[in-house]
Design a protein around this motif. Structure first.
Motif, PDB file in Angstrom:
ATOM      1  N   GLY A 140       0.807  -1.218   0.000  1.00  0.00           N
ATOM      2  CA  GLY A 140       0.000   0.000   0.000  1.00  0.00           C
ATOM      3  C   GLY A 140       0.840   1.268   0.000  1.00  0.00           C
ATOM      4  N   ALA A 141       2.154   1.153  -0.171  1.00  0.00           N
ATOM      5  CA  ALA A 141       3.021   2.341  -0.161  1.00  0.00           C
ATOM      6  C   ALA A 141       2.541   3.327  -1.236  1.00  0.00           C
ATOM      7  CB  ALA A 141       4.462   1.934  -0.405  1.00  0.00           C
ATOM      8  N   PRO A 142       2.483   4.616  -0.882  1.00  0.00           N
ATOM      9  CA  PRO A 142       1.865   5.582  -1.803  1.00  0.00           C
ATOM     10  C   PRO A 142       2.563   5.716  -3.151  1.00  0.00           C
ATOM     11  CG  PRO A 142       2.891   6.701   0.086  1.00  0.00           C
ATOM     12  CD  PRO A 142       2.907   5.243   0.381  1.00  0.00           C
ATOM     13  N   GLY A 143       3.842   5.353  -3.233  1.00  0.00           N
ATOM     14  CA  GLY A 143       4.555   5.498  -4.505  1.00  0.00           C
ATOM     15  C   GLY A 143       4.359   4.333  -5.457  1.00  0.00           C
ATOM     16  N   MET A 144       3.755   3.253  -4.977  1.00  0.00           N
ATOM     17  CA  MET A 144       3.611   2.061  -5.828  1.00  0.00           C
ATOM     18  C   MET A 144       2.852   2.374  -7.116  1.00  0.00           C
ATOM     19  SD  MET A 144       5.197  -0.587  -4.865  1.00  0.00           S
ATOM     20  CE  MET A 144       5.630  -1.840  -3.655  1.00  0.00           C
TER      21      MET A 144
ATOM     22  N   ALA B 222      -1.943  13.993  11.448  1.00  0.00           N
ATOM     23  CA  ALA B 222      -3.348  13.611  11.649  1.00  0.00           C
ATOM     24  C   ALA B 222      -3.563  13.234  13.107  1.00  0.00           C
ATOM     25  CB  ALA B 222      -3.684  12.420  10.757  1.00  0.00           C
ATOM     26  N   PRO B 223      -4.786  13.419  13.607  1.00  0.00           N
ATOM     27  CA  PRO B 223      -5.053  12.932  14.962  1.00  0.00           C
ATOM     28  C   PRO B 223      -4.974  11.406  14.989  1.00  0.00           C
ATOM     29  CG  PRO B 223      -7.032  13.958  13.985  1.00  0.00           C
ATOM     30  CD  PRO B 223      -5.942  14.048  12.965  1.00  0.00           C
ATOM     31  N   ALA B 224      -4.538  10.843  16.112  1.00  0.00           N
ATOM     32  CA  ALA B 224      -4.416   9.388  16.220  1.00  0.00           C
ATOM     33  C   ALA B 224      -5.772   8.737  15.965  1.00  0.00           C
ATOM     34  CB  ALA B 224      -3.905   9.003  17.597  1.00  0.00           C
ATOM     35  N   GLY B 225      -5.749   7.583  15.330  1.00  0.00           N
ATOM     36  CA  GLY B 225      -6.988   6.857  15.051  1.00  0.00           C
ATOM     37  C   GLY B 225      -7.000   6.344  13.638  1.00  0.00           C
ATOM     38  N   GLU B 226      -8.070   5.602  13.315  1.00  0.00           N
ATOM     39  CA  GLU B 226      -8.164   5.039  11.968  1.00  0.00           C
ATOM     40  C   GLU B 226      -8.743   6.075  11.017  1.00  0.00           C
ATOM     41  OE1 GLU B 226      -9.545   0.955  11.551  1.00  0.00           O
ATOM     42  OE2 GLU B 226     -10.710   1.618   9.818  1.00  0.00           O
ATOM     43  N   LEU B 227      -8.066   6.251   9.888  1.00  0.00           N
ATOM     44  CA  LEU B 227      -8.497   7.267   8.923  1.00  0.00           C
ATOM     45  C   LEU B 227      -9.825   6.854   8.291  1.00  0.00           C
ATOM     46  CD1 LEU B 227      -7.883   9.909   7.430  1.00  0.00           C
ATOM     47  CD2 LEU B 227      -6.566   8.581   5.769  1.00  0.00           C
TER      48      LEU B 227
ATOM     49  N   VAL C  43      -1.025  13.694   0.283  1.00  0.00           N
ATOM     50  CA  VAL C  43      -1.646  12.948   1.384  1.00  0.00           C
ATOM     51  C   VAL C  43      -1.101  11.534   1.284  1.00  0.00           C
ATOM     52  CG1 VAL C  43      -3.815  12.033   2.275  1.00  0.00           C
ATOM     53  CG2 VAL C  43      -3.699  14.399   1.449  1.00  0.00           C
ATOM     54  N   TYR C  44      -0.429  11.080   2.332  1.00  0.00           N
ATOM     55  CA  TYR C  44       0.305   9.815   2.245  1.00  0.00           C
ATOM     56  C   TYR C  44      -0.548   8.569   2.444  1.00  0.00           C
ATOM     57  CZ  TYR C  44       4.394  12.867   3.254  1.00  0.00           C
ATOM     58  OH  TYR C  44       5.349  13.836   3.261  1.00  0.00           O
ATOM     59  N   ARG C  45      -1.671   8.724   3.129  1.00  0.00           N
ATOM     60  CA  ARG C  45      -2.381   7.513   3.569  1.00  0.00           C
ATOM     61  C   ARG C  45      -3.798   7.438   3.049  1.00  0.00           C
ATOM     62  NH1 ARG C  45       1.891   4.491   5.055  1.00  0.00           N
ATOM     63  NH2 ARG C  45       3.152   5.542   6.619  1.00  0.00           N
ATOM     64  N   ARG C  46      -4.306   6.208   2.985  1.00  0.00           N
ATOM     65  CA  ARG C  46      -5.675   5.978   2.508  1.00  0.00           C
ATOM     66  C   ARG C  46      -6.573   5.561   3.676  1.00  0.00           C
ATOM     67  NH1 ARG C  46      -3.300   3.805  -2.601  1.00  0.00           N
ATOM     68  NH2 ARG C  46      -3.064   1.782  -1.623  1.00  0.00           N
ATOM     69  N   PRO C  47      -7.902   5.644   3.477  1.00  0.00           N
ATOM     70  CA  PRO C  47      -8.822   5.238   4.549  1.00  0.00           C
ATOM     71  C   PRO C  47      -8.489   3.838   5.052  1.00  0.00           C
ATOM     72  CG  PRO C  47     -10.044   6.301   2.804  1.00  0.00           C
ATOM     73  CD  PRO C  47      -8.622   6.196   2.322  1.00  0.00           C
ATOM     74  N   GLY C  48      -8.609   3.652   6.355  1.00  0.00           N
ATOM     75  CA  GLY C  48      -8.281   2.368   6.953  1.00  0.00           C
ATOM     76  C   GLY C  48      -6.911   2.397   7.625  1.00  0.00           C
ATOM     77  N   PHE C  49      -6.066   3.352   7.218  1.00  0.00           N
ATOM     78  CA  PHE C  49      -4.742   3.447   7.846  1.00  0.00           C
ATOM     79  C   PHE C  49      -4.893   3.931   9.291  1.00  0.00           C
ATOM     80  CE2 PHE C  49      -0.851   5.549   9.122  1.00  0.00           C
ATOM     81  CZ  PHE C  49       0.087   4.579   8.794  1.00  0.00           C
ATOM     82  N   ARG C  50      -4.118   3.327  10.180  1.00  0.00           N
ATOM     83  CA  ARG C  50      -4.205   3.719  11.591  1.00  0.00           C
ATOM     84  C   ARG C  50      -3.058   4.628  11.988  1.00  0.00           C
ATOM     85  NH1 ARG C  50      -6.749  -1.555  14.587  1.00  0.00           N
ATOM     86  NH2 ARG C  50      -8.507  -1.663  13.140  1.00  0.00           N
ATOM     87  N   PHE C  51      -3.389   5.860  12.227  1.00  0.00           N
ATOM     88  CA  PHE C  51      -2.382   6.803  12.706  1.00  0.00           C
ATOM     89  C   PHE C  51      -2.175   6.625  14.197  1.00  0.00           C
ATOM     90  CE2 PHE C  51      -3.826   9.183   8.933  1.00  0.00           C
ATOM     91  CZ  PHE C  51      -2.598   9.468   8.360  1.00  0.00           C
ATOM     92  N   GLY C  52      -0.898   6.596  14.611  1.00  0.00           N
ATOM     93  CA  GLY C  52      -0.593   6.664  16.032  1.00  0.00           C
ATOM     94  C   GLY C  52      -0.324   8.112  16.397  1.00  0.00           C
TER      95      GLY C  52
ATOM     96  N   ALA D  73       7.663   8.775  10.143  1.00  0.00           N
ATOM     97  CA  ALA D  73       6.719   7.888   9.465  1.00  0.00           C
ATOM     98  C   ALA D  73       5.278   8.123   9.917  1.00  0.00           C
ATOM     99  CB  ALA D  73       7.120   6.437   9.715  1.00  0.00           C
ATOM    100  N   ASP D  74       5.100   8.817  11.039  1.00  0.00           N
ATOM    101  CA  ASP D  74       3.737   9.099  11.519  1.00  0.00           C
ATOM    102  C   ASP D  74       3.120  10.318  10.830  1.00  0.00           C
ATOM    103  OD1 ASP D  74       3.791   6.993  13.415  1.00  0.00           O
ATOM    104  OD2 ASP D  74       4.954   8.252  14.788  1.00  0.00           O
ATOM    105  N   ARG D  75       3.911  11.008  10.021  1.00  0.00           N
ATOM    106  CA  ARG D  75       3.361  12.200   9.364  1.00  0.00           C
ATOM    107  C   ARG D  75       2.346  11.778   8.300  1.00  0.00           C
ATOM    108  NH1 ARG D  75       9.168  14.926   8.222  1.00  0.00           N
ATOM    109  NH2 ARG D  75       9.223  12.984   7.035  1.00  0.00           N
ATOM    110  N   ALA D  76       1.385  12.676   8.032  1.00  0.00           N
ATOM    111  CA  ALA D  76       0.249  12.282   7.201  1.00  0.00           C
ATOM    112  C   ALA D  76       0.299  12.826   5.785  1.00  0.00           C
ATOM    113  CB  ALA D  76      -1.042  12.746   7.875  1.00  0.00           C
TER     114      ALA D  76
END
Ligand code: ATP
Ligand code: MG
Length: 399
Positions: A43-47, A323-328, A348-357, A363-366
């Motif tokens: 799921g890496a954003p560059g794929m 992003a605030p911690a939690g599932e996007l 935007v690095y992440r897709r829905p379902g990703f869990r931010f700590g 790596a926690d940046r969004a």
């Protein structure tokens, strides 16, 4: 245009397909380079930007060697990622591919400890340091603990009180590949990044940016890069030149972190690669140098001329999103921010379902925003305003 670059159709192995590799992968696509991206995260954003994808760790040297052979690649690159810099140099040498770094230089560049030794031998200013191999509570505080062969703040901590030492040392040792921890004097003062490109030993500084970092517990995490640096750009560039020379890096991009202490600039470390915070894109906007393109050419053995940076704008800022911690739940709508004045890129690095700590490491940046303006302050304000428009809706209950 792709044809004119001489890169079209060339086959390049790209180590990593995460946020730090997005710019290079985009540039490769723009130049018609055929990319094979390696990342253990499907799921890496560059794929999505790669022509071919291998679900393989960017640290799996054996696997990468085999892939380089099977794919008949003409170059290997590790943008924005440390350990694979050494792997890229070794794999290229083994396959007799052109490469900006010798394997020995690559190995030196990926060890904070070996860098410290070289800087010491060459008189490059740096923090006082020592190595520990066992939990200790008798070290001068404040100090910084780190794993000598990791990046992205893994094993990194700031220790202000002796009571925190034992844990910090143990953490750094556990994170290290070599069972050692590096203990460094805490250098206080503004932090600068020097992005440069070298051609046959000629070091050309391109941008000197202020690196704005987070407070503990996210010690050292970059939250923004701001150009031009408020202070000390010329001395930082000069110290970066000396640091890069001390490591024997003669070709390709470098990313040097420096702190301006009360007794002058001190080198945190050098990376023999493109920066991992969209530095090449800021460079292009700020001084008109296509740093991604230069890195591509160097990795594919195409001739490169020393670049000539010329300011194109008064200021440029990359601001990272948190992003605030939690599932996007829903990714932010980017249209408004992307259309705002002076905004050149929204990522935007992440897709829905990703869990931010909670924010702890890079790596926690969004995501990130790049903005330019007539002045440093204007670019900063625009980047911050655009970042504020990007709302990440997360559900903490799902963490
Ligand atoms: N000795 C030190 N004194 C002051 N600050 C430090 C020191 N060492 C590290 N830092 C802070 O931590 C940040 C990251 O340090 P370092 O580059 O050593 O770790 P890293 O894991 O490689 O992180 P990154 O991947 O962000 O470069 C530095 O940019 C700086 O802000
Ligand atoms: Mg670093």
């Amino acid at each position: 245009m792709a044809g004119a670059s001489g890169l079209s159709g060339k086959r390049l192995l790209v180590l990593g397909a995460g946020a730090a590799q997005l710019g290079l992968l985009e540039a490769a696509r723009g130049a018609g380079v055929f990319t094979i991206a390696v990342d253990r995260d499907p799921g890496a954003p560059g794929m999505a930007l790669a022509d071919r994808r291998a679900i393989l760790s960017a640290e799996d040297e054996l696997g990468i060697g085999r892939l380089a052979e099977a794919e008949r690649v003409e170059g290997v690159i590790a943008p924005g990622i440390d350990w694979p810099v050494g792997i890229a140099a070794r794999v290229a040498a083994k396959r007799a591919l052109p490469h900006p770094l010798e394997p020995a230089t690559g190995a030196l560049a990926v060890s904070k400890l070996r860098q410290r030794e070289r800087f010491g031998a060459e008189g490059v200013p740096q923090p006082r340091w020592r190595v520990v191999t066992e939990p200790e509570d008798d070290l001068p505080v404040p100090c910084v603990l780190k794993a000598p062969d990791r990046q992205g703040q893994r094993g990194l901590s700031l220790v202000r009180d002796e009571s925190e030492l034992r844990r910090a040392v143990a953490q750094a040792i556990a994170a290290a590949r070599n069972g050692q921890a590096l203990v460094e004097e805490l250098v206080e003062g503004p932090e600068l990044t020097v992005n440069a490109f070298s051609v046959d030993g000629e070091f050309v500084p391109l941008t000197v940016t202020d690196r704005i970092t987070a407070e503990p517990p996210a010690f050292g995490v970059a939250l923004a890069h701001v150009w031009p640096a408020e202070d000390g750009a010329a001395e930082a560039a000069e110290v970066a030149r000396r640091a890069v020379a001390a490591l024997g890096i003669r070709n390709g991009p470098t990313y040097t972190q420096i702190r301006l202490s009360a007794d002058g600039p001190k080198v945190m470390e050098v990376a023999a690669r493109l920066g991992g915070g969209h530095d090449a894109e800021l460079c292009r906007a700020a001084v008109g140098v296509d740093l991604n393109g230069l890195a591509l050419r160097a990795a594919l053995g195409e001739p490169v001329e020393p670049p000539s940076p010329e300011p194109r704008v008064g200021g440029a800022t990359t601001a990272f999103l948190v992003a605030p911690a939690g599932e996007l739940q829903t990714p932010p709508a980017v249209d408004e921010a992307a259309a705002a004045e002076g905004v050149l890129a929204v990522r935007v690095y992440r897709r829905p379902g990703f869990r931010f700590g909670e924010l702890r490491t890079g790596a926690d940046r969004a995501g990130a925003v790049l903005a330019v303006g007539d002045s440093r302050a204007a670019a900063w304000d625009r980047a911050r305003a655009a970042a504020a428009l990007l709302r990440f809706h997360t559900d903490a209950a799902l963490v």
